[in-house]
Design a protein around this motif. Structure first.
Motif, mmCIF file in Angstrom:
data_model
loop_
_atom_site.group_PDB
_atom_site.id
_atom_site.type_symbol
_atom_site.label_atom_id
_atom_site.label_comp_id
_atom_site.label_asym_id
_atom_site.label_seq_id
_atom_site.Cartn_x
_atom_site.Cartn_y
_atom_site.Cartn_z
ATOM 1 N N PHE A 26 -28.934 -34.059 13.470
ATOM 2 C CA PHE A 26 -28.985 -34.465 12.066
ATOM 3 C C PHE A 26 -29.411 -35.928 11.915
ATOM 4 O O PHE A 26 -30.188 -36.270 11.029
ATOM 5 C CB PHE A 26 -27.637 -34.229 11.371
ATOM 6 N N ARG A 27 -28.912 -36.809 12.782
ATOM 7 C CA ARG A 27 -29.305 -38.221 12.706
ATOM 8 C C ARG A 27 -30.793 -38.388 13.049
ATOM 9 O O ARG A 27 -31.491 -39.192 12.443
ATOM 10 C CB ARG A 27 -28.454 -39.085 13.641
ATOM 11 N N ALA A 28 -31.278 -37.620 14.027
ATOM 12 C CA ALA A 28 -32.702 -37.695 14.389
ATOM 13 C C ALA A 28 -33.568 -37.230 13.226
ATOM 14 O O ALA A 28 -34.618 -37.831 12.949
ATOM 15 C CB ALA A 28 -32.974 -36.856 15.636
ATOM 16 N N MET A 29 -33.137 -36.177 12.520
ATOM 17 C CA MET A 29 -33.909 -35.716 11.370
ATOM 18 C C MET A 29 -33.904 -36.763 10.257
ATOM 19 O O MET A 29 -34.926 -36.981 9.601
ATOM 20 C CB MET A 29 -33.353 -34.377 10.875
ATOM 21 N N ALA A 30 -32.760 -37.422 10.049
ATOM 22 C CA ALA A 30 -32.690 -38.470 9.025
ATOM 23 C C ALA A 30 -33.589 -39.641 9.393
ATOM 24 O O ALA A 30 -34.274 -40.204 8.532
ATOM 25 C CB ALA A 30 -31.244 -38.943 8.864
ATOM 26 N N GLY A 36 -40.922 -41.456 8.119
ATOM 27 C CA GLY A 36 -42.019 -40.899 7.323
ATOM 28 C C GLY A 36 -42.185 -41.648 6.012
ATOM 29 O O GLY A 36 -43.301 -41.954 5.596
ATOM 30 N N ARG A 37 -41.069 -41.950 5.341
ATOM 31 C CA ARG A 37 -41.154 -42.720 4.093
ATOM 32 C C ARG A 37 -41.686 -44.120 4.357
ATOM 33 O O ARG A 37 -42.499 -44.639 3.595
ATOM 34 C CB ARG A 37 -39.774 -42.794 3.426
ATOM 35 N N LEU A 38 -41.237 -44.734 5.457
ATOM 36 C CA LEU A 38 -41.706 -46.072 5.786
ATOM 37 C C LEU A 38 -43.200 -46.074 6.094
ATOM 38 O O LEU A 38 -43.943 -46.933 5.613
ATOM 39 C CB LEU A 38 -40.932 -46.619 6.984
ATOM 40 N N SER A 39 -43.652 -45.093 6.867
ATOM 41 C CA SER A 39 -45.077 -45.052 7.200
ATOM 42 C C SER A 39 -45.930 -44.786 5.969
ATOM 43 O O SER A 39 -47.013 -45.351 5.815
ATOM 44 C CB SER A 39 -45.344 -44.001 8.277
ATOM 45 N N SER A 40 -45.450 -43.952 5.067
ATOM 46 C CA SER A 40 -46.231 -43.713 3.854
ATOM 47 C C SER A 40 -46.242 -44.950 2.965
ATOM 48 O O SER A 40 -47.257 -45.254 2.331
ATOM 49 C CB SER A 40 -45.692 -42.511 3.090
ATOM 50 N N ALA A 41 -45.138 -45.700 2.926
ATOM 51 C CA ALA A 41 -45.115 -46.940 2.147
ATOM 52 C C ALA A 41 -46.061 -47.976 2.747
ATOM 53 O O ALA A 41 -46.793 -48.667 2.027
ATOM 54 C CB ALA A 41 -43.698 -47.496 2.082
ATOM 55 N N ILE A 42 -46.079 -48.073 4.074
ATOM 56 C CA ILE A 42 -46.985 -49.012 4.736
ATOM 57 C C ILE A 42 -48.430 -48.603 4.500
ATOM 58 O O ILE A 42 -49.291 -49.443 4.220
ATOM 59 C CB ILE A 42 -46.660 -49.088 6.243
#
Length: 103
Positions: A26-30, A36-42
């Motif tokens: 679960f932590r790995a999925m989080a 993913g959110r960070l890479s899309s923001a970058i």
């Protein structure tokens, strides 16, 4: 120690291992969602930087005739010489001010 205690300890150990594995998953999925959110923001922030520019349509310099490279070099070298002249002029003005200041 009675045998049933060993059975309880083994069951407890297996339950802890399974619980730990579930927690790790679960932590790995989080973390993956966060990454993913960070890479899309970058990517969103850097997309204007990576946009089309006028040099992207030109052929690389090493594939063009030598006179083109020579012209670009002469323009760049002339700018370097102008910059050195400006530095020298500023330097001379500063020394002239100090010379008159100390008189």
């Amino acid at each position: 120690m009675p045998g049933w205690i060993w059975l309880v300890l083994v069951i407890f150990m297996i339950a802890m291992l399974v619980g730990g594995a579930i927690y790790v998953v679960f932590r790995a999925m989080a973390v993956m969602r966060s990454a993913g959110r960070l890479s899309s923001a970058i990517e969103e922030k850097l997309s204007p930087v990576q946009g089309d520019d006028e040099n992207s349509a030109e052929a690389p310099l090493f594939t063009r005739p030598l006179h083109v490279a020579g012209e670009r070099y002469s323009v760049a070298h002339a700018e370097v010489l102008r910059r050195h002249d400006r530095i020298h002029e500023r330097h001379m003005r500063t020394w002239q001010q100090w010379k008159h200041f100390n008189d």
